[in-house]
Design a protein around this motif. Structure first.
Motif, PDB file in Angstrom:
ATOM      1  N   ALA A 142    -130.876  27.399  34.053  1.00  0.00           N
ATOM      2  CA  ALA A 142    -130.608  27.046  32.660  1.00  0.00           C
ATOM      3  C   ALA A 142    -129.189  26.512  32.525  1.00  0.00           C
ATOM      4  CB  ALA A 142    -130.793  28.266  31.769  1.00  0.00           C
ATOM      5  N   GLN A 143    -129.054  25.449  31.732  1.00  0.00           N
ATOM      6  CA  GLN A 143    -127.748  24.868  31.436  1.00  0.00           C
ATOM      7  C   GLN A 143    -127.684  24.590  29.943  1.00  0.00           C
ATOM      8  OE1 GLN A 143    -124.745  23.907  33.360  1.00  0.00           O
ATOM      9  NE2 GLN A 143    -124.222  23.995  31.184  1.00  0.00           N
ATOM     10  N   GLY A 144    -126.807  25.312  29.248  1.00  0.00           N
ATOM     11  CA  GLY A 144    -126.633  25.115  27.817  1.00  0.00           C
ATOM     12  C   GLY A 144    -125.710  23.955  27.512  1.00  0.00           C
ATOM     13  N   ASP A 145    -125.573  23.644  26.216  1.00  0.00           N
ATOM     14  CA  ASP A 145    -124.658  22.584  25.781  1.00  0.00           C
ATOM     15  C   ASP A 145    -123.228  22.847  26.255  1.00  0.00           C
ATOM     16  OD1 ASP A 145    -126.488  20.948  24.462  1.00  0.00           O
ATOM     17  OD2 ASP A 145    -126.177  21.914  22.516  1.00  0.00           O
ATOM     18  N   ASP A 146    -122.824  24.083  26.216  1.00  0.00           N
ATOM     19  CA  ASP A 146    -121.499  24.467  26.702  1.00  0.00           C
ATOM     20  C   ASP A 146    -121.524  24.430  28.232  1.00  0.00           C
ATOM     21  OD1 ASP A 146    -119.273  25.913  27.673  1.00  0.00           O
ATOM     22  OD2 ASP A 146    -119.241  27.202  25.908  1.00  0.00           O
ATOM     23  N   ASP A 149    -122.081  27.622  30.023  1.00  0.00           N
ATOM     24  CA  ASP A 149    -123.322  28.361  29.748  1.00  0.00           C
ATOM     25  C   ASP A 149    -124.362  28.001  30.806  1.00  0.00           C
ATOM     26  OD1 ASP A 149    -125.424  29.784  28.689  1.00  0.00           O
ATOM     27  OD2 ASP A 149    -125.720  28.457  26.968  1.00  0.00           O
ATOM     28  N   ARG A 150    -124.247  28.666  31.957  1.00  0.00           N
ATOM     29  CA  ARG A 150    -125.153  28.434  33.081  1.00  0.00           C
ATOM     30  C   ARG A 150    -125.710  29.780  33.517  1.00  0.00           C
ATOM     31  NH1 ARG A 150    -121.902  27.226  37.221  1.00  0.00           N
ATOM     32  NH2 ARG A 150    -123.638  26.602  38.516  1.00  0.00           N
ATOM     33  N   TRP A 151    -127.021  29.829  33.690  1.00  0.00           N
ATOM     34  CA  TRP A 151    -127.653  31.073  34.100  1.00  0.00           C
ATOM     35  C   TRP A 151    -129.009  30.782  34.718  1.00  0.00           C
ATOM     36  CZ3 TRP A 151    -132.068  32.102  31.047  1.00  0.00           C
ATOM     37  CH2 TRP A 151    -132.146  31.422  29.833  1.00  0.00           C
ATOM     38  N   ASP A 152    -129.552  31.771  35.382  1.00  0.00           N
ATOM     39  CA  ASP A 152    -130.890  31.671  35.962  1.00  0.00           C
ATOM     40  C   ASP A 152    -131.812  32.651  35.267  1.00  0.00           C
ATOM     41  OD1 ASP A 152    -130.142  29.788  37.870  1.00  0.00           O
ATOM     42  OD2 ASP A 152    -129.828  31.282  39.451  1.00  0.00           O
ATOM     43  N   LEU A 153    -133.018  32.212  35.011  1.00  0.00           N
ATOM     44  CA  LEU A 153    -134.080  33.107  34.589  1.00  0.00           C
ATOM     45  C   LEU A 153    -134.852  33.433  35.870  1.00  0.00           C
ATOM     46  CD1 LEU A 153    -136.011  33.533  31.577  1.00  0.00           C
ATOM     47  CD2 LEU A 153    -137.453  32.854  33.461  1.00  0.00           C
ATOM     48  N   VAL A 154    -134.803  34.683  36.267  1.00  0.00           N
ATOM     49  CA  VAL A 154    -135.406  35.105  37.527  1.00  0.00           C
ATOM     50  C   VAL A 154    -136.589  36.016  37.219  1.00  0.00           C
ATOM     51  CG1 VAL A 154    -135.028  36.311  39.711  1.00  0.00           C
ATOM     52  CG2 VAL A 154    -133.177  34.956  38.694  1.00  0.00           C
ATOM     53  N   VAL A 163    -129.747  36.028  34.843  1.00  0.00           N
ATOM     54  CA  VAL A 163    -128.617  36.206  35.750  1.00  0.00           C
ATOM     55  C   VAL A 163    -127.576  35.139  35.419  1.00  0.00           C
ATOM     56  CG1 VAL A 163    -127.872  36.247  38.152  1.00  0.00           C
ATOM     57  CG2 VAL A 163    -130.147  37.130  37.542  1.00  0.00           C
ATOM     58  N   GLU A 164    -126.440  35.588  34.909  1.00  0.00           N
ATOM     59  CA  GLU A 164    -125.364  34.667  34.542  1.00  0.00           C
ATOM     60  C   GLU A 164    -124.741  34.064  35.795  1.00  0.00           C
ATOM     61  OE1 GLU A 164    -124.719  33.887  31.372  1.00  0.00           O
ATOM     62  OE2 GLU A 164    -126.155  35.367  30.628  1.00  0.00           O
TER      63      GLU A 164
END
Length: 166
Positions: A142-146, A149-154, A163-164
């Motif tokens: 996942a990559q948000g507008d910011d 703001d990066r994370w994984d949906l595991v 997971v941030e």
């Protein structure tokens, strides 16, 4: 205005979904999840202004569901769940948990409800073909507008976590 997050990747499903499961979950993803007197599984019209019946509150989801839109959708062959590319997908982690716990896994909410249906609640005919035997695993980035703001949906054996990334 709003906040966008892009998702890359798929969550694998074993065994693959059958045609009834694919059909219902694709329509579920395409429907606004409004609080209705017919319960959380009714699909209705995409927009509340289309004179949809049974809507209690067009701006609130059913109590069981995390938001108004679920943007996770099965792949056409039923082997995975992926993002449908709609903008402003909120509650991605919670929606994945909901799909697994309500529709897909052994002991899913719908499986239990079908044994003792709730009076007045709508149960789509496709539910008769649901197998409740699916195990989901995989990672979606996942990559948000910011930019930070990066994370994984595991998902591992139907357990979901966010997971941030540093």
């Amino acid at each position: 205005m709003g906040y966008d997050t892009d998702f890359t990747g798929k969550i694998q499903i074993e065994p693959p979904l059958n045609p009834s499961e694919i059909s219902y979950l694709r329509r579920f993803s395409d429907s606004r999840r409004m609080h209705r007197d017919t319960g959380p599984y009714y699909l209705g019209n995409r927009r509340p202004e289309e004179n949809d019946t049974g809507v209690v509150d067009p701006n609130s989801p059913p109590p069981e569901q995390p938001g108004l839109w679920c943007d996770w959708v099965p792949t056409p062959d039923g082997t995975a769940i992926e993002w449908n590319r709609m903008e402003k997908f909120y509650y991605a982690t919670e929606w994945m948990e909901y799909l697994i716990n309500a529709f897909l896994s052994e002991g899913a909410d719908v499986q239990a409800e079908l044994k003792a249906p709730i009076v007045g609640r709508f149960y789509p005919p496709e539910f008769a073909e649901f197998t409740f035997d699916h195990v989901l695993s995989g990672t979606v980035e996942a990559q948000g507008d910011d930019p930070d703001d990066r994370w994984d949906l595991v998902v591992s054996d139907n357990e979901v976590q966010r997971v941030e990334k540093g």
